[in-house]
Scaffold this active site. Structure first.
Site, short mmCIF file in Angstrom:
data_model
loop_
_atom_site.label_atom_id
_atom_site.label_comp_id
_atom_site.label_asym_id
_atom_site.label_seq_id
_atom_site.Cartn_x
_atom_site.Cartn_y
_atom_site.Cartn_z
N ASP A 57 3.62 -24.15 -21.00
CA ASP A 57 4.68 -24.85 -19.51
C ASP A 57 4.04 -23.57 -18.70
O ASP A 57 3.65 -22.76 -19.19
CB ASP A 57 6.00 -25.18 -19.46
CG ASP A 57 6.63 -23.39 -20.40
OD1 ASP A 57 6.15 -22.12 -20.36
OD2 ASP A 57 7.37 -23.64 -21.29
N ASP A 59 5.03 -21.95 -15.62
CA ASP A 59 6.32 -20.86 -14.49
C ASP A 59 5.55 -19.78 -13.37
O ASP A 59 4.12 -19.67 -13.55
CB ASP A 59 6.62 -19.51 -15.61
CG ASP A 59 7.78 -20.17 -16.38
OD1 ASP A 59 8.63 -21.41 -16.62
OD2 ASP A 59 7.57 -19.26 -17.58
N ASP A 133 10.41 -8.96 -20.19
CA ASP A 133 10.09 -8.20 -21.93
C ASP A 133 8.86 -7.70 -22.22
O ASP A 133 9.40 -6.46 -22.35
CB ASP A 133 10.77 -9.27 -22.43
CG ASP A 133 9.91 -10.66 -22.89
OD1 ASP A 133 9.05 -10.94 -21.93
OD2 ASP A 133 10.59 -11.67 -23.23
#
Ligand code: ATP
Ligand code: MG
Length: 425
Positions: A57, A59, A133
Site C-alpha cells: 500500500d 502511505d 518505528d
C-alpha cells in the site's frame, strides 16, 4: 551510493521512480502539491521500492491538516479519534494521508508503564520522521522534486540490510509493544536482520504485549500470517519469546506434543505456499489448526470426568476460542468458521448414507477436507478416510454412487455392533 551525512538525496541518486508508484497515490501526491502543501510518499511504499519489491500500500504524509485535505478531495473521509487521518477512496483502493505528527515529551501522555495513550499534535517532516518505528520506515519521497528525505539513516540501514529502531529501543517498545511484532514481521518479510540493540530487549519486554488490545493484535496477526512469510515469522516469534503472549494455549500444547507442533508447521507452510500461488486463504483456517490440540486436550479432560467424547468435544469449542480471544481476537464470523471446521472433522467420518451429499455441499467442506489432509500427514490412521474423500470428490456421479454403495455395506456392518453394545448396558 549515499552519503551518510546528507539528509536530502536528489532524484538522480536513488532508485525510486514514479513508475513504481500507483496512479492513485500519484494523483493524491500531485493534488496536495498543487494545493500548496508538502506531500511525501513514506513508510513501506518507499522502503519496498528501494528493496526492489512491490509495495502493498502507499502511505502519504503532508503538512496539510485532515480538514485541509478534505477540502481538496471529494472522495475523502476522515477517520480515527486519537489521531485523525484522511482516507482518499478510489473504489476499493484507499490512500491514507497523515498529517506530520510531532513526537516530543510535552505532547505525549504516557500511562504508568510508559505506553503512549495520546499523541495528537502536528509537527514538521523531521519530527514526523523520528516518531516512526524503524529507520527504513522513515524515508520520505518528495513529489515536489523527486528527492528522498532521510533524517534517520534509513538508506544506510537498507544498504546494510538491517532493521534498526529509531531512538532508544526499550523506550520505543514500552511506548508501543506492537513494535516488537513489527520488528519480527518486517525482518521476515523483507529479509532484514534485526539490528542487535533493536533485537536485544525484545525477549525481556515480551510480556508488555499483555497490555495491547486483542483487536489490535488481530490486525497484526493477519499481517504476520497472511502475507506469505507465516512460517518464518512464527519461528521468529517463538525465538524471541513472543509466542506465548499471542497464542498461549497453542504454545503450551506445542511444547508438550511434537505431533501437534508438526501439524502447526505444516499448516503454516501450506498457507505460505497457497499465498505464493495466489490462492485464497481464510484467516480462520490457521486459527482452527492452532487451537486444535488445545481443543482435544480440553475434550480429554471432560471425557476423563465421564462425559461422552462428542459432547465433550462440542462443549470445549467455545471455551478454547474465548480463551484465545483474550490475547489475539477471534472475530465472531471466524469463530463460526473455526467451529464448522472442527465439527466437520467428526462429521466427515460418516462417509456413507445420504449425509455425504450434504457434507459435500457444506460451505466449509473444502476447508474441513484440507484440515483432514493435514491431520492425516501427522497421523496415518486418518489417511484412509482422507483418501476416500479425495476420491469421492474427483469421481463421476456414477462412481460416487458405487463408492457409497460400498461404504454403505461397511456402514451397516457397524450398526449391529452398536446395538449389541447398547444391549450390554
Ligand atoms: P507494510 O505495509 O508493508 O506491512 P509498513 O511499514 O508500511 O509495512 P504500515 O502499518 O502500513 O506498515 O505503516 C506505515 C508506516 O507508519 C510505517 O512504515 C512506519 O513508518 C509507521 N508506523 C506504523 N506503525 C508504527 C508504530 N507502531 N510505531 C511507529 N511508527 C509506525
Ligand atoms: Mg504500509
Amino acid at each position: 551510493m549515499t552519503n551518510p551525512n546528507q539528509s536530502i538525496i536528489p532524484r538522480d541518486q536513488h532508485s525510486v521512480s514514479r513508475d513504481f508508484i500507483s496512479d492513485n497515490a500519484l494523483k493524491v501526491l500531485y493534488r496536495l502539491h498543487k494545493g500548496g502543501y508538502q506531500a511525501f510518499l513514506v513508510g513501506g511504499g518507499v522502503r519496498d521500492i528501494l528493496l526492489g519489491l512491490r509495495p502493498k500500500d502507499f502511505d502519504i504524509a503532508t503538512d496539510a491538516t485532515p480538514e485541509q485535505v478534505k477540502k481538496l478531495f471529494r472522495n475523502c473521509r476522515i477517520i480515527g479519534r486519537r489521531f485523525r487521518l484522511a482516507h482518499i477512496l478510489y473504489g476499493r483502493d484507499i490512500i491514507e494521508v497523515a498529517t506530520f505528527r510531532a513526537h516530543c515529551d510535552d505532547n505525549i501522555e504516557q500511562g504508568a508503564d510508559g505506553m503512549i495513550v495520546r499523541d495528537n499534535v502536528y509537527g514538521t517532516v523531521e519530527e514526523d520522521a523520528i516518531r516512526r518505528d524503524f529507520t527504513v520506515n522513515a524515508l520520505y519521497y518528495n513529489i515536489a522534486d523527486f528527492s528522498i528525505h532521510d533524517y534517520c539513516g534509513g538508506l544506510a540501514d537498507l544498504e546494510k540490510r538491517q532493521l534498526k529502531m529509531i531512538g532508544d529501543p526499550v523506550e520505543r517498545y514500552r511506548e508501543d509493544p506492537v513494535r516488537m511484532l513489527r520488528a519480527v514481521r518486517l525482518g521476515c518479510k523483507l529479509n532484514l536482520t534485526i539490528e542487535q540493540q533493536t533485537a536485544k530487549p525484545i525477549a525481556e519486554l515480551a510480556q508488555l504485549l499483555e497490555g495491547v488490545p486483542a483487536a489490535r493484535l488481530w490486525e497484526e496477526y493477519k499481517k504476520m500470517f497472511l502475507s506469505g512469510k507465516g512460517q518464518r515469522t512464527f519461528n521468529q516469534l517463538k525465538h524471541f519469546g513472543l509466542l506465548p503472549y499471542l497464542f498461549p494455549q497453542t504454545s503450551k500444547a506445542m511444547a508438550e506434543n511434537d505431533d501437534f507442533a508438526e501439524l502447526v508447521t505444516i499448516a503454516l507452510e501450506n498457507t505460505d505456499s497457497r499465498l505464493r500461488d495466489d490462492k485464497t486463504v481464510n484467516p480462520a483456517f490457521l486459527q482452527a489448526v492452532m487451537l486444535w490440540q488445545p481443543l482435544l486436550d480440553k475434550t480429554e479432560k471432560l471425557v476423563a470426568k465421564g462425559m461422552g467424547f462428542n459432547d465433550a468435544f462440542y462443549k470445549s469449542m467455545n471455551p478454547v476460542i474465548n480463551q484465545q480471544s483474550q490475547t489475539v481476537s477471534v472475530m465472531r464470523r471466524y469463530a463460526g468458521v473455526i467451529q464448522d471446521i472442527w465439527a466437520l472433522q467428526i462429521r466427515l467420518k460418516t462417509n456413507y448414507g445420504k449425509r455425504v451429499w450434504s457434507l459435500l455441499e457444506h460451505p466449509r467442506f473444502r476447508a474441513a477436507y484440507d484440515f483432514l489432509l493435514l491431520r492425516a500427514e501427522i497421523d496415518p490412521s486418518h489417511q484412509r478416510l482422507a483418501d476416500w474423500w479425495t476420491e469421492f470428490q474427483e469421481a463421476s456421479r456414477e462412481q460416487r454412487l458405487k463408492m457409497l454403495a460400498k461404504s454403505k455395506s461397511k456402514g451397516s456392518k457397524r450398526r449391529p455392533r452398536k446395538r449389541k453394545s447398547r444391549a450390554n448396558h
